[in-house]
Design a protein around this motif. Structure first.
Motif, PDB file in Angstrom:
ATOM      1  N   VAL A   1       0.839  -1.194   0.000  1.00 54.70           N
ATOM      2  CA  VAL A   1       0.000   0.000   0.000  1.00 54.70           C
ATOM      3  C   VAL A   1       0.880   1.253   0.000  1.00 54.70           C
ATOM      4  O   VAL A   1       1.738   1.415   0.862  1.00 54.70           O
ATOM      5  CB  VAL A   1      -0.947   0.016   1.211  1.00 54.70           C
ATOM      6  CG1 VAL A   1      -1.784   1.288   1.220  1.00 54.70           C
ATOM      7  CG2 VAL A   1      -1.840  -1.217   1.197  1.00 54.70           C
ATOM      8  N   LYS A   2       0.654   2.142  -0.970  1.00 51.37           N
ATOM      9  CA  LYS A   2       1.417   3.380  -1.098  1.00 51.37           C
ATOM     10  C   LYS A   2       0.524   4.574  -0.774  1.00 51.37           C
ATOM     11  O   LYS A   2      -0.696   4.507  -0.960  1.00 51.37           O
ATOM     12  CB  LYS A   2       1.981   3.510  -2.512  1.00 51.37           C
ATOM     13  CG  LYS A   2       2.887   2.349  -2.943  1.00 51.37           C
ATOM     14  CD  LYS A   2       3.500   2.583  -4.303  1.00 51.37           C
ATOM     15  CE  LYS A   2       2.473   2.662  -5.421  1.00 51.37           C
ATOM     16  NZ  LYS A   2       1.731   1.393  -5.602  1.00 51.37           N
ATOM     17  N   PRO A   3       1.103   5.693  -0.343  1.00 50.54           N
ATOM     18  CA  PRO A   3       0.280   6.852   0.043  1.00 50.54           C
ATOM     19  C   PRO A   3      -0.444   7.518  -1.118  1.00 50.54           C
ATOM     20  O   PRO A   3      -1.330   8.344  -0.894  1.00 50.54           O
ATOM     21  CB  PRO A   3       1.297   7.801   0.689  1.00 50.54           C
ATOM     22  CG  PRO A   3       2.616   7.408   0.127  1.00 50.54           C
ATOM     23  CD  PRO A   3       2.541   5.919  -0.085  1.00 50.54           C
ATOM     24  N   THR A   4      -0.093   7.144  -2.343  1.00 47.95           N
ATOM     25  CA  THR A   4      -0.762   7.703  -3.518  1.00 47.95           C
ATOM     26  C   THR A   4      -1.847   6.783  -4.067  1.00 47.95           C
ATOM     27  O   THR A   4      -2.497   7.114  -5.062  1.00 47.95           O
ATOM     28  CB  THR A   4       0.261   7.961  -4.632  1.00 47.95           C
ATOM     29  OG1 THR A   4       1.008   6.757  -4.872  1.00 47.95           O
ATOM     30  CG2 THR A   4       1.228   9.074  -4.240  1.00 47.95           C
ATOM     31  N   ASP A   5      -2.080   5.656  -3.420  1.00 50.38           N
ATOM     32  CA  ASP A   5      -3.034   4.657  -3.927  1.00 50.38           C
ATOM     33  C   ASP A   5      -4.478   5.045  -3.649  1.00 50.38           C
ATOM     34  O   ASP A   5      -4.778   5.775  -2.695  1.00 50.38           O
ATOM     35  CB  ASP A   5      -2.775   3.295  -3.277  1.00 50.38           C
ATOM     36  CG  ASP A   5      -1.581   2.577  -3.868  1.00 50.38           C
ATOM     37  OD1 ASP A   5      -1.158   2.922  -4.980  1.00 50.38           O
ATOM     38  OD2 ASP A   5      -1.065   1.654  -3.188  1.00 50.38           O
ATOM     39  N   THR A   6      -5.369   4.489  -4.477  1.00 48.45           N
ATOM     40  CA  THR A   6      -6.790   4.430  -4.153  1.00 48.45           C
ATOM     41  C   THR A   6      -7.032   3.077  -3.514  1.00 48.45           C
ATOM     42  O   THR A   6      -6.852   2.039  -4.148  1.00 48.45           O
ATOM     43  CB  THR A   6      -7.668   4.583  -5.398  1.00 48.45           C
ATOM     44  OG1 THR A   6      -7.533   5.919  -5.900  1.00 48.45           O
ATOM     45  CG2 THR A   6      -9.130   4.326  -5.076  1.00 48.45           C
ATOM     46  N   VAL A   7      -7.409   3.093  -2.236  1.00 47.96           N
ATOM     47  CA  VAL A   7      -7.564   1.865  -1.455  1.00 47.96           C
ATOM     48  C   VAL A   7      -9.017   1.725  -1.029  1.00 47.96           C
ATOM     49  O   VAL A   7      -9.600   2.651  -0.462  1.00 47.96           O
ATOM     50  CB  VAL A   7      -6.650   1.868  -0.217  1.00 47.96           C
ATOM     51  CG1 VAL A   7      -6.888   0.616   0.633  1.00 47.96           C
ATOM     52  CG2 VAL A   7      -5.187   1.962  -0.625  1.00 47.96           C
TER      53      VAL A   7
ATOM     54  N   ARG B   1      -2.463  12.409  -0.481  1.00 54.15           N
ATOM     55  CA  ARG B   1      -2.158  12.139  -1.900  1.00 54.15           C
ATOM     56  C   ARG B   1      -2.887  10.930  -2.467  1.00 54.15           C
ATOM     57  O   ARG B   1      -2.821  10.677  -3.660  1.00 54.15           O
ATOM     58  CB  ARG B   1      -0.647  11.951  -2.065  1.00 54.15           C
ATOM     59  CG  ARG B   1       0.161  13.209  -1.757  1.00 54.15           C
ATOM     60  CD  ARG B   1       1.599  13.051  -2.211  1.00 54.15           C
ATOM     61  NE  ARG B   1       2.301  12.050  -1.417  1.00 54.15           N
ATOM     62  CZ  ARG B   1       3.325  11.327  -1.859  1.00 54.15           C
ATOM     63  NH1 ARG B   1       3.753  11.459  -3.104  1.00 54.15           N
ATOM     64  NH2 ARG B   1       3.919  10.453  -1.064  1.00 54.15           N
ATOM     65  N   GLY B   2      -3.567  10.177  -1.619  1.00 57.37           N
ATOM     66  CA  GLY B   2      -4.282   9.002  -2.078  1.00 57.37           C
ATOM     67  C   GLY B   2      -5.778   9.150  -1.900  1.00 57.37           C
ATOM     68  O   GLY B   2      -6.319  10.265  -1.834  1.00 57.37           O
ATOM     69  N   ARG B   3      -6.441   8.012  -1.812  1.00 55.06           N
ATOM     70  CA  ARG B   3      -7.900   7.990  -1.667  1.00 55.06           C
ATOM     71  C   ARG B   3      -8.254   6.755  -0.865  1.00 55.06           C
ATOM     72  O   ARG B   3      -7.831   5.646  -1.204  1.00 55.06           O
ATOM     73  CB  ARG B   3      -8.540   7.941  -3.047  1.00 55.06           C
ATOM     74  CG  ARG B   3     -10.065   7.944  -3.050  1.00 55.06           C
ATOM     75  CD  ARG B   3     -10.575   7.864  -4.483  1.00 55.06           C
ATOM     76  NE  ARG B   3     -12.015   7.658  -4.543  1.00 55.06           N
ATOM     77  CZ  ARG B   3     -12.653   6.992  -5.508  1.00 55.06           C
ATOM     78  NH1 ARG B   3     -11.957   6.484  -6.512  1.00 55.06           N
ATOM     79  NH2 ARG B   3     -13.954   6.853  -5.465  1.00 55.06           N
ATOM     80  N   TYR B   4      -9.024   6.964   0.202  1.00 53.96           N
ATOM     81  CA  TYR B   4      -9.452   5.849   1.048  1.00 53.96           C
ATOM     82  C   TYR B   4     -10.963   5.729   0.979  1.00 53.96           C
ATOM     83  O   TYR B   4     -11.684   6.673   1.306  1.00 53.96           O
ATOM     84  CB  TYR B   4      -8.999   6.062   2.494  1.00 53.96           C
ATOM     85  CG  TYR B   4      -9.547   5.053   3.466  1.00 53.96           C
ATOM     86  CD1 TYR B   4      -9.304   3.687   3.300  1.00 53.96           C
ATOM     87  CD2 TYR B   4     -10.310   5.449   4.550  1.00 53.96           C
ATOM     88  CE1 TYR B   4      -9.807   2.755   4.189  1.00 53.96           C
ATOM     89  CE2 TYR B   4     -10.826   4.525   5.455  1.00 53.96           C
ATOM     90  CZ  TYR B   4     -10.567   3.180   5.268  1.00 53.96           C
ATOM     91  OH  TYR B   4     -11.080   2.260   6.141  1.00 53.96           O
TER      92      TYR B   4
ATOM     93  N   ILE C   1      -5.586   3.944  10.564  1.00 57.51           N
ATOM     94  CA  ILE C   1      -4.271   3.961   9.929  1.00 57.51           C
ATOM     95  C   ILE C   1      -4.375   4.394   8.472  1.00 57.51           C
ATOM     96  O   ILE C   1      -3.627   5.263   8.002  1.00 57.51           O
ATOM     97  CB  ILE C   1      -3.615   2.570  10.031  1.00 57.51           C
ATOM     98  CG1 ILE C   1      -3.401   2.201  11.507  1.00 57.51           C
ATOM     99  CG2 ILE C   1      -2.303   2.514   9.266  1.00 57.51           C
ATOM    100  CD1 ILE C   1      -3.008   0.751  11.736  1.00 57.51           C
ATOM    101  N   LEU C   2      -5.311   3.818   7.748  1.00 59.41           N
ATOM    102  CA  LEU C   2      -5.399   4.070   6.314  1.00 59.41           C
ATOM    103  C   LEU C   2      -5.892   5.478   5.985  1.00 59.41           C
ATOM    104  O   LEU C   2      -5.409   6.107   5.033  1.00 59.41           O
ATOM    105  CB  LEU C   2      -6.320   3.034   5.665  1.00 59.41           C
ATOM    106  CG  LEU C   2      -5.787   1.603   5.644  1.00 59.41           C
ATOM    107  CD1 LEU C   2      -6.896   0.620   5.277  1.00 59.41           C
ATOM    108  CD2 LEU C   2      -4.614   1.477   4.669  1.00 59.41           C
ATOM    109  N   ALA C   3      -6.850   5.988   6.746  1.00 54.45           N
ATOM    110  CA  ALA C   3      -7.412   7.304   6.427  1.00 54.45           C
ATOM    111  C   ALA C   3      -6.350   8.407   6.465  1.00 54.45           C
ATOM    112  O   ALA C   3      -6.208   9.167   5.494  1.00 54.45           O
ATOM    113  CB  ALA C   3      -8.582   7.616   7.350  1.00 54.45           C
ATOM    114  N   PRO C   4      -5.573   8.532   7.539  1.00 48.39           N
ATOM    115  CA  PRO C   4      -4.545   9.582   7.532  1.00 48.39           C
ATOM    116  C   PRO C   4      -3.379   9.285   6.598  1.00 48.39           C
ATOM    117  O   PRO C   4      -2.770  10.212   6.044  1.00 48.39           O
ATOM    118  CB  PRO C   4      -4.086   9.652   8.988  1.00 48.39           C
ATOM    119  CG  PRO C   4      -4.438   8.324   9.571  1.00 48.39           C
ATOM    120  CD  PRO C   4      -5.681   7.885   8.864  1.00 48.39           C
ATOM    121  N   TYR C   5      -3.059   8.015   6.397  1.00 48.11           N
ATOM    122  CA  TYR C   5      -1.956   7.657   5.506  1.00 48.11           C
ATOM    123  C   TYR C   5      -2.260   8.058   4.062  1.00 48.11           C
ATOM    124  O   TYR C   5      -1.369   8.516   3.326  1.00 48.11           O
ATOM    125  CB  TYR C   5      -1.700   6.155   5.603  1.00 48.11           C
ATOM    126  CG  TYR C   5      -0.535   5.668   4.764  1.00 48.11           C
ATOM    127  CD1 TYR C   5       0.749   6.161   4.958  1.00 48.11           C
ATOM    128  CD2 TYR C   5      -0.721   4.687   3.789  1.00 48.11           C
ATOM    129  CE1 TYR C   5       1.814   5.706   4.202  1.00 48.11           C
ATOM    130  CE2 TYR C   5       0.342   4.228   3.034  1.00 48.11           C
ATOM    131  CZ  TYR C   5       1.608   4.740   3.239  1.00 48.11           C
ATOM    132  OH  TYR C   5       2.658   4.293   2.486  1.00 48.11           O
TER     133      TYR C   5
END
Length: 276
Positions: free
Chosen positions: A61-67, A89-92, A81-85
């Motif tokens: 998982v990268k900070p620029t990913d759409t997860v 630059r990404g999308r959660y 963890i995922l929301a602030p990460y």
């Protein structure tokens, strides 16, 4: 004369500010997010069993990913963890159970309400979290096809098996992902040969069954990790996996014994959607 007090005040602000208040062109590291003060203390205590740093690194998982996280649960353990990460630059996208469907039980409805309340409670961390719905076949396509870099799901397959739509769930994941995208999956691991019916009752699923579901949907196995293995877990308890912590369904009966075992033995599997 005021320089030293000013520096002290700025240092205190820096230590207590949410991770999500960083500059727009920056992203916190996973280590920083996992150590951040917004996390629920009870959740932090479970890091020893869930290994979030190693697990998310294994999934790439990268900070620029759409997860897209499937069924994050009312507590939103990985959401913290995922929301602030991914915020800068990404999308959660948190894909929760749809409360409007008659098939959704009261427990799931309460969980969805609790999850939305959690997001609203700390906008500095969760304001960019997107909420979608997921329950195939009725709401399998709430996330547009081909838009996700990573789909994550933690300890949910046994629930879909109980509902009879586990195959449809994996097909939906495949559709959500871009070519080359990753499905990261953690699930309670059953002993080889455990039947589907036994898995529904116990909460433990065989790795062979999950691999078969993924292959049938079109995925390719990219790897497995031992990070969430627990060799102390014998998987033969009176209340299935829920006998162990954190649920401890037997309450005080043999409590120390089950606490000593810890949380369940879990497979950690990484699948990839082929590029052609």
């Amino acid at each position: 004369m005021l320089l030293k007090p000013l520096r002290t005040a700025l240092a205190v602000i820096a230590m207590t500010a949410p991770v999500a208040t960083m500059a727009a062109d920056a992203s916190p590291t996973l280590e920083a997010v996992i150590a951040a003060p917004h996390r629920t203390p009870e959740f932090v205590a479970r890091d020893v069993w869930r290994h979030p740093l190693e697990t998310l690194r294994f999934f790439g998982v990268k900070p620029t990913d759409t997860v897209v996280e499937i069924w994050p649960g009312g507590g939103g353990w990985y959401t913290e963890i995922l929301a602030p990460y991914l915020r800068e630059r990404g999308r959660y996208v948190a894909a929760i159970q749809p409360v409007s469907l008659p098939q959704t039980d009261d427990y799931a409805r309460r969980g969805a309400e609790r999850f939305r309340a959690k997001l609203a409670s700390n906008p500095a961390v969760y304001d960019r979290t997107e909420v979608a719905e997921f329950r195939p076949p009725e709401r399998a396509a709430s996330v547009p096809p081909g838009t996700a870099d990573v789909v994550l799901t933690f300890r949910n397959v046994h629930n879909w098996m109980e509902g009879g739509y586990e195959a449809a769930a994996f097909e939906a994941f495949f559709a959500m992902l871009k070519p080359g995208g990753t499905l990261g999956l953690v699930e309670h691991r059953a002993a080889p040969g455990t039947s589907r019916e036994q898995s529904i009752v116990s909460g433990y699923v065989t790795e062979a069954y999950i691999r078969a579901l993924a292959y049938a949907a079109g995925f390719v196995l990219a790897g497995s990790s031992p990070v969430n293995n627990n060799p102390k877990d014998s998987k033969d308890y009176p209340e299935g996996v829920w006998t162990l912590p954190p649920v401890l369904r037997l309450k005080d009966k043999d409590r120390d014994k089950y606490l000593a075992i810890g949380e369940s033995d879990r497979m950690t599997l990484k699948f990839v959607k082929p590029t052609h």
